[in-house]
Enzyme design. Structure first.
Site, PDB file in Angstrom:
ATOM      1  N   HIS A 258       0.828  -1.216   0.000  1.00  0.00           N
ATOM      2  CA  HIS A 258       0.000   0.000   0.000  1.00  0.00           C
ATOM      3  C   HIS A 258       0.857   1.259   0.000  1.00  0.00           C
ATOM      4  O   HIS A 258       0.770   2.085   0.903  1.00  0.00           O
ATOM      5  CB  HIS A 258      -0.965  -0.021   1.182  1.00  0.00           C
ATOM      6  CG  HIS A 258      -2.020  -1.071   1.037  1.00  0.00           C
ATOM      7  ND1 HIS A 258      -1.967  -2.280   1.693  1.00  0.00           N
ATOM      8  CD2 HIS A 258      -3.133  -1.096   0.265  1.00  0.00           C
ATOM      9  CE1 HIS A 258      -3.029  -2.999   1.349  1.00  0.00           C
ATOM     10  NE2 HIS A 258      -3.745  -2.314   0.478  1.00  0.00           N
ATOM     11  N   ASN A 259       1.663   1.399  -1.025  1.00  0.00           N
ATOM     12  CA  ASN A 259       2.598   2.522  -1.095  1.00  0.00           C
ATOM     13  C   ASN A 259       2.205   3.468  -2.234  1.00  0.00           C
ATOM     14  O   ASN A 259       1.154   3.312  -2.849  1.00  0.00           O
ATOM     15  CB  ASN A 259       4.006   1.960  -1.299  1.00  0.00           C
ATOM     16  CG  ASN A 259       4.027   0.926  -2.412  1.00  0.00           C
ATOM     17  OD1 ASN A 259       3.338   1.084  -3.424  1.00  0.00           O
ATOM     18  ND2 ASN A 259       4.773  -0.146  -2.228  1.00  0.00           N
ATOM     19  N   PHE A 260       3.074   4.414  -2.524  1.00  0.00           N
ATOM     20  CA  PHE A 260       2.748   5.408  -3.548  1.00  0.00           C
ATOM     21  C   PHE A 260       2.532   4.772  -4.923  1.00  0.00           C
ATOM     22  O   PHE A 260       1.699   5.211  -5.704  1.00  0.00           O
ATOM     23  CB  PHE A 260       3.850   6.473  -3.613  1.00  0.00           C
ATOM     24  CG  PHE A 260       3.658   7.439  -4.735  1.00  0.00           C
ATOM     25  CD1 PHE A 260       2.614   8.362  -4.720  1.00  0.00           C
ATOM     26  CD2 PHE A 260       4.495   7.421  -5.848  1.00  0.00           C
ATOM     27  CE1 PHE A 260       2.413   9.239  -5.766  1.00  0.00           C
ATOM     28  CE2 PHE A 260       4.309   8.304  -6.909  1.00  0.00           C
ATOM     29  CZ  PHE A 260       3.263   9.212  -6.866  1.00  0.00           C
TER      30      PHE A 260
ATOM     31  N   GLN B 275      -4.888 -16.445  -4.913  1.00  0.00           N
ATOM     32  CA  GLN B 275      -5.518 -15.739  -6.012  1.00  0.00           C
ATOM     33  C   GLN B 275      -6.832 -16.358  -6.464  1.00  0.00           C
ATOM     34  O   GLN B 275      -7.763 -15.647  -6.807  1.00  0.00           O
ATOM     35  CB  GLN B 275      -4.557 -15.654  -7.204  1.00  0.00           C
ATOM     36  CG  GLN B 275      -3.487 -14.621  -7.029  1.00  0.00           C
ATOM     37  CD  GLN B 275      -4.021 -13.325  -6.471  1.00  0.00           C
ATOM     38  OE1 GLN B 275      -4.132 -13.178  -5.266  1.00  0.00           O
ATOM     39  NE2 GLN B 275      -4.375 -12.406  -7.330  1.00  0.00           N
TER      40      GLN B 275
ATOM     41  N   HIS C 295      -6.754   7.396  -1.793  1.00  0.00           N
ATOM     42  CA  HIS C 295      -7.536   6.355  -1.132  1.00  0.00           C
ATOM     43  C   HIS C 295      -6.780   5.488  -0.125  1.00  0.00           C
ATOM     44  O   HIS C 295      -7.400   4.803   0.669  1.00  0.00           O
ATOM     45  CB  HIS C 295      -8.233   5.464  -2.177  1.00  0.00           C
ATOM     46  CG  HIS C 295      -7.377   4.342  -2.648  1.00  0.00           C
ATOM     47  ND1 HIS C 295      -6.364   4.514  -3.544  1.00  0.00           N
ATOM     48  CD2 HIS C 295      -7.356   3.023  -2.312  1.00  0.00           C
ATOM     49  CE1 HIS C 295      -5.765   3.367  -3.752  1.00  0.00           C
ATOM     50  NE2 HIS C 295      -6.340   2.437  -3.014  1.00  0.00           N
ATOM     51  N   ASP C 296      -5.439   5.497  -0.145  1.00  0.00           N
ATOM     52  CA  ASP C 296      -4.692   4.694   0.845  1.00  0.00           C
ATOM     53  C   ASP C 296      -3.662   5.542   1.584  1.00  0.00           C
ATOM     54  O   ASP C 296      -2.660   5.003   2.078  1.00  0.00           O
ATOM     55  CB  ASP C 296      -3.995   3.511   0.148  1.00  0.00           C
ATOM     56  CG  ASP C 296      -4.874   2.260   0.120  1.00  0.00           C
ATOM     57  OD1 ASP C 296      -5.689   2.096   1.046  1.00  0.00           O
ATOM     58  OD2 ASP C 296      -4.764   1.467  -0.832  1.00  0.00           O
TER      59      ASP C 296
ATOM     60  N   ASP D 104      -9.163  -0.217  -7.519  1.00  0.00           N
ATOM     61  CA  ASP D 104      -8.339  -0.569  -6.362  1.00  0.00           C
ATOM     62  C   ASP D 104      -7.843  -2.015  -6.423  1.00  0.00           C
ATOM     63  O   ASP D 104      -6.745  -2.323  -5.979  1.00  0.00           O
ATOM     64  CB  ASP D 104      -9.138  -0.336  -5.073  1.00  0.00           C
ATOM     65  CG  ASP D 104      -8.247  -0.355  -3.843  1.00  0.00           C
ATOM     66  OD1 ASP D 104      -7.018  -0.238  -3.993  1.00  0.00           O
ATOM     67  OD2 ASP D 104      -8.780  -0.493  -2.732  1.00  0.00           O
TER      68      ASP D 104
HETATM   69 ZN   LIG Z   1      -5.821   0.448  -2.317  1.00  0.00          ZN
END
Ligand SMILES: [Zn+2]
Length: 560
Positions: A251-253, A489, A291-292, A438
């Site tokens: 959950h990074n840039f 998955q 959003h994160d 997302d």
């Molecule tokens: Zn996200």
């Protein structure tokens, strides 16, 4: 069974390990542990050339001496409690002793001379610098020396402004300066075109380039002129956003960029400008970017179970999403970063309302709730948003669905209901779009999507490791002992991804080829992989039984 060789570097030394794909994970870890001269409680981390974390398992891909992995010992066992004053002691330096000695010297010098000589000032500065360095050293602050994880005694928040997963000011500044320099150069038509494609490969671009591309989206969507956004404000806003994404595996840039890029791609693909107004698209793109924000790399379940500050603040209700949204508006509250500062009050109110709805909607716990209400409203598959008759038909269906049987009422009574329901529909649509973006990695080409899955699993494994250490419940899909790429998955694609994408596909058939089909292909790919693994396991079990009977063991080999 073939022997595999991986090359890696540890502590500046070139090493290589030989193992067989039917060796156990623990054996392989032991091999790496020996190479790193790490103790049994140390945690090992293996990175590839791109800096992505790899799962140490017999499935590890072979490499060459030119593509060496990097092995690091990142932390010792976390049940050992390190109170902060003892950081120095951990590496054999007693800082508090030096400090107190310095203090005594200082007083003496003051008394003798009335002021501090340069030498003492320098020494003081050096101690300060050293302390700062110590606190930022990765292997000490990973899992946070700032965080007390002595099991069960006191539960301090994981989310902590001083955590080292935050970007340093210096790093952000370098990226920003590069971004500003590049902003003067025009992005080519070819790149602008590529930016609209779901096949976009993020791994070819660095952070400053991605900032340039985000800026380009605002230009190409006409936001700059339509909403009177000033360029320096857009730059400052992007800089703040960038700074507030953490150095966590998933959950990074880069994730923020990819979600926004998918949203941007969808905007062009389904031609949203013809059905949503500019303000809605502004909400969608801006929500995707925010959003994160400040994601700590640990999900809501962890926040709630560990009773973190975030969970307490938001009463266990989507703590992370509430936080992302709150950080987004904290940034926008700063006048020099407020890209909406020239919007009329009413428009700003709408943007805020829309962004809150979109960002809170990204909580996976709400997935089914949102999906089913959208599917319920979305019973009007061949819908033409411009067609009055279709609109009336939709009104009736929507009213049925919404349990308001107004069909029999005259049009002028029903009309205001139409507006309300259309609005509800659009709100749901915005939420669905951002959710799709997302979790859209699986519709990317395999070489783009697969490294993302590795990042996600790494973040999950980090969390479950900490949960085990803290005695908190561990979700099976995050447990490194229970999960592998294919098993993680298959369920996700089958039960979460495809239903969501297909639901959107009913409304916008145009996404079938570019968005839905790749997801189906990915499902086939992982199903095949899973089958192959199962078969291999069966074979291994029978070979294992044979070896046991013959007393054969397969030692690991390591050489430098
Ligand atoms: Zn996200």
């Amino acid at each position: 069974m073939a022997t595999k060789v991986v090359y890696f570097i540890v502590d500046g030394q070139n090493e290589q390990a030989e193992f067989r794909s039917d060796d156990s994970r623990e054996d392989l870890k032991e091999t790496f542990r020996a190479a790193a001269e790490a103790g049994p409680d140390d945690i090992l981390k293996l990175y590839n050339k791109k800096g992505n974390l790899l799962n140490i398992s017999p499935k590890l891909a072979e490499n060459t001496p030119d593509t060496r992995y990097t092995l690091e010992v990142v932390a010792t066992h976390c049940n050992v409690y390190f109170p902060e004053p003892h950081i120095g002691a951990q590496i054999g330096v007693d800082i508090s002793m030096i400090e107190s000695r310095l203090g005594q010297l200082e007083t003496r010098v003051y008394v003798d001379n009335g002021e501090l000589p340069t030498m003492v000032k320098d020494l003081k500065l050096k101690v300060e610098e050293f302390k700062e360095k110590l606190e930022s050293v990765d292997h000490l602050s990973w899992l946070g020396l700032t965080k007390d994880i002595s099991c069960g005694t006191s539960l301090k928040p994981f989310w902590d402004k001083t955590q080292s997963h935050r970007k340093t000011e210096q790093h952000s500044k370098i990226v920003f300066d590069k971004f500003k320099k590049m902003s003067c150069v025009q992005v080519t038509d070819e790149v602008r075109e590529y930016l609209r494609k779901p096949t976009f490969d993020n791994w070819q671009w660095d952070d400053s380039e991605m900032l340039v591309l985000l800026r380009q989206m605002y230009l190409d969507l006409g936001f700059i002129s339509k909403f009177n956004i000033e360029m320096p404000v857009l730059h400052q806003w992007l800089y703040e956003v960038y700074k507030n994404y953490n150095n966590v595996p998933f959950h990074n840039f880069k994730h923020c960029f990819m979600v926004t890029q998918m949203m941007y791609g969808l905007t062009w693909l389904i031609d949203t400008p013809s059905l949503l107004d500019d303000l809605d698209i502004l909400i969608l793109i801006t929500s995707a970017i925010c959003h994160d924000l400040d994601h700590p790399g640990y999900n809501n379940a962890y926040q709630v179970n560990a009773k973190t500050e975030l969970a307490l603040r938001y009463n266990d209700i989507s703590p992370l999403e509430n936080h992302h949204c709150s950080v987004a508006f904290e940034i926008l509250e700063k006048h020099h970063c407020n890209i909406f500062r020239n919007l009329p009050k009413e428009q700003y109110r709408k943007v805020r309302e829309g962004m809150i709805r979109c960002i809170l909607g990204t909580d996976m716990a709400k997935h089914n709730e949102i999906l089913s209400s959208f599917s319920a409203i979305n019973n009007t598959s061949k819908f033409d948003f411009q067609n009055k008759e279709h609109k009336s038909l939709m009104m009736i269906i929507m009213m049925k669905v919404s349990d308001i049987s107004n069909e029999a009422r005259p049009m002028d009574v029903a009309e205001p209901w139409l507006d309300c329901l259309l609005m509800e529909f659009f709100n749901q649509l915005l939420m669905i779009l951002i959710k799709v973006a997302d979790i859209s990695n699986e519709c990317r080409p395999m070489d783009v999507a697969e490294p993302w899955l590795e990042c996600l699993l790494q973040e999950f494994f980090n969390q479950s490791d900490v949960e085990k250490l803290e005695g908190l419940p561990v979700a099976p899909f995050m447990d490194r002992e229970k999960v592998n790429k294919s098993s993680s998955q298959i369920g996700f694609i089958k039960y979460a991804l495809l239903p969501l994408f297909e639901s959107l596909g009913e409304l916008f058939p145009v996404i079938e080829a570019d968005i839905i089909q790749p997801v189906r292909t990915a499902l086939d790919y992982y199903t095949d992989m899973h089958k192959a693994l199962e078969e291999e396991k069966k074979k291994r079990d029978s070979v294992g039984d044979l070896s046991k009977q013959n007393g054969i063991t397969q030692p690991n080999h390591i050489s430098t």
